[in-house]
Design an enzyme around this catalytic site. Structure first.
Site, short mmCIF file in Angstrom:
data_model
loop_
_atom_site.label_atom_id
_atom_site.label_comp_id
_atom_site.label_asym_id
_atom_site.label_seq_id
_atom_site.Cartn_x
_atom_site.Cartn_y
_atom_site.Cartn_z
N CYS A 24 1.28 -1.34 -5.73
CA CYS A 24 2.34 -3.13 -6.21
C CYS A 24 2.12 -3.50 -7.13
O CYS A 24 2.45 -4.85 -7.76
CB CYS A 24 2.93 -3.62 -4.86
SG CYS A 24 1.99 -4.62 -4.09
N TYR A 49 -3.29 -2.06 6.23
CA TYR A 49 -2.15 -3.09 6.33
C TYR A 49 -1.04 -2.53 6.88
O TYR A 49 0.04 -3.06 6.05
CB TYR A 49 -2.37 -3.10 4.23
CG TYR A 49 -4.01 -2.90 3.57
CD1 TYR A 49 -4.35 -3.99 3.59
CD2 TYR A 49 -3.77 -1.62 3.10
CE1 TYR A 49 -5.61 -4.55 2.71
CE2 TYR A 49 -5.37 -1.97 2.56
CZ TYR A 49 -6.12 -2.71 2.22
OH TYR A 49 -7.47 -2.63 2.14
#
Length: 402
Positions: free
Chosen positions: A340, A229
């Site tokens: 997150c 990512y």
């Protein structure tokens, strides 16, 4: 002073506010005395407890579960240009102590006393995320306050966050005033990046991972590093500059891959950064089949748990991708696992990683805990502001450690 309408709470529902929280939920409001539908989205009100004692000033949105956000504990203070200027100045004073150059998060919402407002600074450009109806309604005042406090040449209004849907707001992205550049320059720890302004992720750059990118340097020398990512290549390029013999960055879009390659060239490490276009899960599966091995792996996915109801599925996602990354590590490897998702506590993430290691007959040990840098202050009464978890793990064959 302008007479503001009153939002009355039910008996006992003021306890969280008195303890320091800034949010009011719709089920805490005495809707018989102050019906929520009587307020316009973004309207500022005086908040009172059930006995009529003022608790402060807030702005309201009857369309949202978080129906009001406190902006001052003084009912006489409203969120206007003057208050915005003052709180921007307070926020700026700390950033100027921390950073020599203007590349940082200038406003971190509730933790900087400006609920619903995020501002990231990119040199002479400011990117604003207006996440609530209350901030959207104050667009002109926000723009004026930014002009007075930091004087940016360009301001980008990035109203495309998913949170806006829960506020009943349309998506809109536009330059306010003079149009800015197509790409924003980022300077971080001696590195330079270019990221898209209008269509980049979030505000264009993840300043919240600044410290974790720098910590990675200690593990990167002469290592083969995987950056899953990768977005604009922040971790991969930081690792290469720190001495990694190869850093492999995986991203799914051709545009992102081109940007990573350009950023690697910009930092003089194009010969040691390999860019792979594809879905991370697909790459991890193929890499395992082909016997690929890494010394260090970074797994920094988007939030898999956006709401509490997504928790079980999200935890499965974190388990799957981290387990797949662990499979690619050599006998003594390092995994940097990030989340997150505000709804995933750190202890749950560490439990997921422990279970993944046990399944693979690996012993995992937490070497370091990373988190938000100082330009992302945490409000101790609002756990949601402490959203980023970053665990540096050592993963060894289980016969080495019990």
């Amino acid at each position: 002073m302008e007479q503001r309408p009153v939002l009355r709470l039910k008996s006992g529902e003021e306890r969280r506010l008195r303890a320091g929280h800034l949010w009011i939920f719709s089920n805490e409001v005495d809707t018989h005395r102050t019906p929520l539908r009587g307020f316009a989205p973004g309207e500022q009100v005086v908040v009172e407890d059930a006995r009529g004692k003022a608790l402060g000033c807030a702005y309201v949105n009857p369309n949202s579960l978080i129906c009001a956000r406190l902006v001052s504990r003084d009912a006489k203070v409203s969120l206007d240009r003057s208050t915005l200027v003052h709180r921007l100045q307070v926020a700026l004073s700390m950033r100027q102590r921390l950073f020599a150059e203007p590349w940082y998060r200038l406003v971190h919402g509730e933790a900087d006393g400006l609920p619903g407002l995020v501002v990231d600074r990119f040199g002479d450009c400011c990117v604003v995320q207006p996440n609530t109806a209350g901030i959207e309604r104050l667009q002109a005042e926000v723009l004026d306050a930014l002009a007075k406090v930091v004087g940016p040449a360009h301001v980008l209004w990035r109203g495309d966050n998913n949170v806006r849907e829960r506020e009943g707001l349309d998506r809109r992205v536009e330059w306010l005033g003079a149009p800015g550049p197509e790409e924003l320059e980022v300077r971080e720890a001696g590195l330079r990046f270019q990221v898209p302004a209008v269509c980049g992720q979030k505000t264009g750059w993840f300043y919240d991972q600044r410290g974790n990118r720098q910590r990675l340097a200690a593990y990167a020398e002469d290592a083969r590093v995987l950056d899953a990512y990768a977005y604009a290549g922040g971790f991969a390029i930081a690792a290469a500059v720190a001495g990694a013999r190869e850093a492999v960055a995986v991203e799914r879009s051709a545009e992102a891959c081109d940007r990573i390659a350009a950023n690697a060239e910009r930092n003089g490490v194009a010969d040691r950064v390999t860019v792979v276009e594809g879905e991370v899960n697909d790459y991890l599966a193929v890499a395992r089949q082909e016997g690929e091995r890494y010394d260090v792996a970074v797994v920094d996915p988007p939030a898999f748990i956006k709401r509490r109801r997504d928790r079980k599925a999200g935890e499965r996602g974190y388990r799957s991708v981290n387990e797949a990354a662990l499979r690619l590590l050599g006998r003594d490897g390092v995994l940097l696992s990030c989340s997150c998702s505000a709804h995933l506590p750190e202890e749950r993430l560490s439990g997921i990683l422990l279970a993944a290691g046990r399944h693979l007959d690996r012993s995992v040990r937490i070497l370091e805990r990373g988190g938000l840098p100082a330009d992302h202050p945490i409000h101790p009464a609002i756990p949601e502001t402490d959203y980023l978890k970053a665990l540096f793990l050592r993963a060894v064959i289980a016969t080495s450690l019990p």
